[in-house]
Design a protein around this motif. Sequence first.
Motif, PDB file in Angstrom:
ATOM      1  N   TYR A  79       0.803  -1.220   0.000  1.00  0.00           N
ATOM      2  CA  TYR A  79       0.000   0.000   0.000  1.00  0.00           C
ATOM      3  C   TYR A  79       0.842   1.279   0.000  1.00  0.00           C
ATOM      4  N   GLY A  80       0.336   2.279  -0.739  1.00  0.00           N
ATOM      5  CA  GLY A  80       0.824   3.636  -0.590  1.00  0.00           C
ATOM      6  C   GLY A  80       2.109   3.968  -1.304  1.00  0.00           C
ATOM      7  N   GLN A  81       2.494   3.179  -2.333  1.00  0.00           N
ATOM      8  CA  GLN A  81       3.789   3.393  -2.976  1.00  0.00           C
ATOM      9  C   GLN A  81       3.703   4.123  -4.308  1.00  0.00           C
ATOM     10  N   GLY A  82       2.566   4.688  -4.626  1.00  0.00           N
ATOM     11  CA  GLY A  82       2.426   5.468  -5.856  1.00  0.00           C
ATOM     12  C   GLY A  82       1.227   6.373  -5.743  1.00  0.00           C
ATOM     13  N   ALA A  83       0.972   7.121  -6.812  1.00  0.00           N
ATOM     14  CA  ALA A  83      -0.134   8.077  -6.778  1.00  0.00           C
ATOM     15  C   ALA A  83      -1.478   7.381  -6.548  1.00  0.00           C
ATOM     16  N   GLY A  84      -1.656   6.186  -7.088  1.00  0.00           N
ATOM     17  CA  GLY A  84      -2.842   5.384  -6.784  1.00  0.00           C
ATOM     18  C   GLY A  84      -4.150   6.072  -7.149  1.00  0.00           C
ATOM     19  N   GLY A  85      -5.076   6.125  -6.172  1.00  0.00           N
ATOM     20  CA  GLY A  85      -6.410   6.642  -6.416  1.00  0.00           C
ATOM     21  C   GLY A  85      -6.442   8.152  -6.558  1.00  0.00           C
ATOM     22  N   SER A  86      -7.657   8.708  -6.412  1.00  0.00           N
ATOM     23  CA  SER A  86      -7.830  10.158  -6.539  1.00  0.00           C
ATOM     24  C   SER A  86      -7.132  10.881  -5.392  1.00  0.00           C
ATOM     25  N   PHE A  87      -6.924  12.182  -5.576  1.00  0.00           N
ATOM     26  CA  PHE A  87      -6.265  12.973  -4.540  1.00  0.00           C
ATOM     27  C   PHE A  87      -7.068  12.919  -3.242  1.00  0.00           C
ATOM     28  N   GLU A  88      -8.393  13.005  -3.329  1.00  0.00           N
ATOM     29  CA  GLU A  88      -9.220  12.979  -2.119  1.00  0.00           C
ATOM     30  C   GLU A  88      -9.134  11.627  -1.423  1.00  0.00           C
TER      31      GLU A  88
END
Length: 454
Positions: A315-324
Amino acid sequence: MAIQKQFLSKPFAGYLNGPIPEENAELTHVEKGSPGGELLRRYWQPVALTCEVTDVPLGVRMFGEDLVVFRNTSGEYGILDRHCPHRGTSLEFGLPTECGLRCCYHGWLFGMDGKVLETPGDPPGSTLKDRLYHGAYPAREYKGLVFGYFGPVETMPDFPVYDSYEYPGDKLVPYSVSYPCNWLQVQENVMDPAHAVFLHTRVTFSHFSDTWGELPVMDFVETPTGMIYVTTRRWKDKVWVRSNDILMPNLAQVGHIWEDGQEAKQFGRVGITRWTTPIDNRTCKVIGWRHFHPEVDPRGIAREDQCGPGSVDFYGQGAGGSFEERQRLPGDYDAIVTQRPIAIHALEHLTYCDKGVVLFRKLLRRDIRRLATGEDIPLSRHRSNGLIPTYCHDTVLDLPPLEGVDDLELLEEVGRRVTEIVVEGDHHDGDDRLEAVRSKLLDYQRSLLPRAAE
């Protein structure tokens, strides 16, 4: 060295903030001729996954230079300046040949070392090609990654092979993740064990396991290759000692991501090997391997299919989902890139838990200045089976709290002694180093049992 900003001492004091200072250019800048960039260029650096280099060249950027990585038709890898020296056409459109890369525009042919082999538009007797070289860097492939050496060729070191590259039963799966920020703040995250307690566990949800939410006793220790952090936690009747490893200047190793401290083990080995490679001063790429062997995935959580260009399986190693979405459930990527494109050290208020970051910067500054004055850069002299020892590990000991003994003091003692075994001693030059370390850790655990029985 930047002077640390003082805390504001009044409420609603935003107006009292001064102007934003400059970044610490000595440590953060990577262009040719910069102090930090010159140090990083003295090491082999990964530039691409081999799966990204097909039968056409791959455009890459390293240290602020535009380059192409390619594979000739004989299977050798090369790195050339991106723009043809004749008229500037991008060699991304070059055609690989048996011995090099041919520009599409006028057919100039470049060898793997940059030598101009042909200028076919010139008269037959032209000697122009005999006098010319195009910019090139040495390249080699190793276990699914393409590496380049970007320093002076006369100082090129041997390609280092660490013991974690040849671990029994291991499968190394290449991956990469890009970050729109300076390389240093990404690398420093490896030496910040406190963030695992909060970002990865307490603040939103347990990214790995609940055990990470226990605030550990922390220490930071120099090693022959760089430094490790040492975290020692109690989890019920177990004591879990973990160390991440920085191999100077920008290689790091991390243990089992989903370790939970539940099962006894000695010197559990590496789960991630990764370089933080500078693209330029404001962008970088984490590139390396996820390790897949039973010790680092006993519960079958790891996902090899999620590891590759632009992604990794936790988890959490790139931009992934939306900013919100990321605002609600932030990960490493969000905490790191939002420190500004280049973190401003003079605005930081460093505390006890930042001792690892402070030590890493100290070692980096030491090596930068040694290089600048012509001194040799320190390298590990140790070899075990011809491989350079590394120090990343997870060790879990059966050790309940001891009656009449302060548990924090016990954790400090255990962390210190385990680290001595892992880092120090003649056994690190023996061919049985792995077995020797594990045997010594077992002996140490047995020495604690009488105390636990009292």
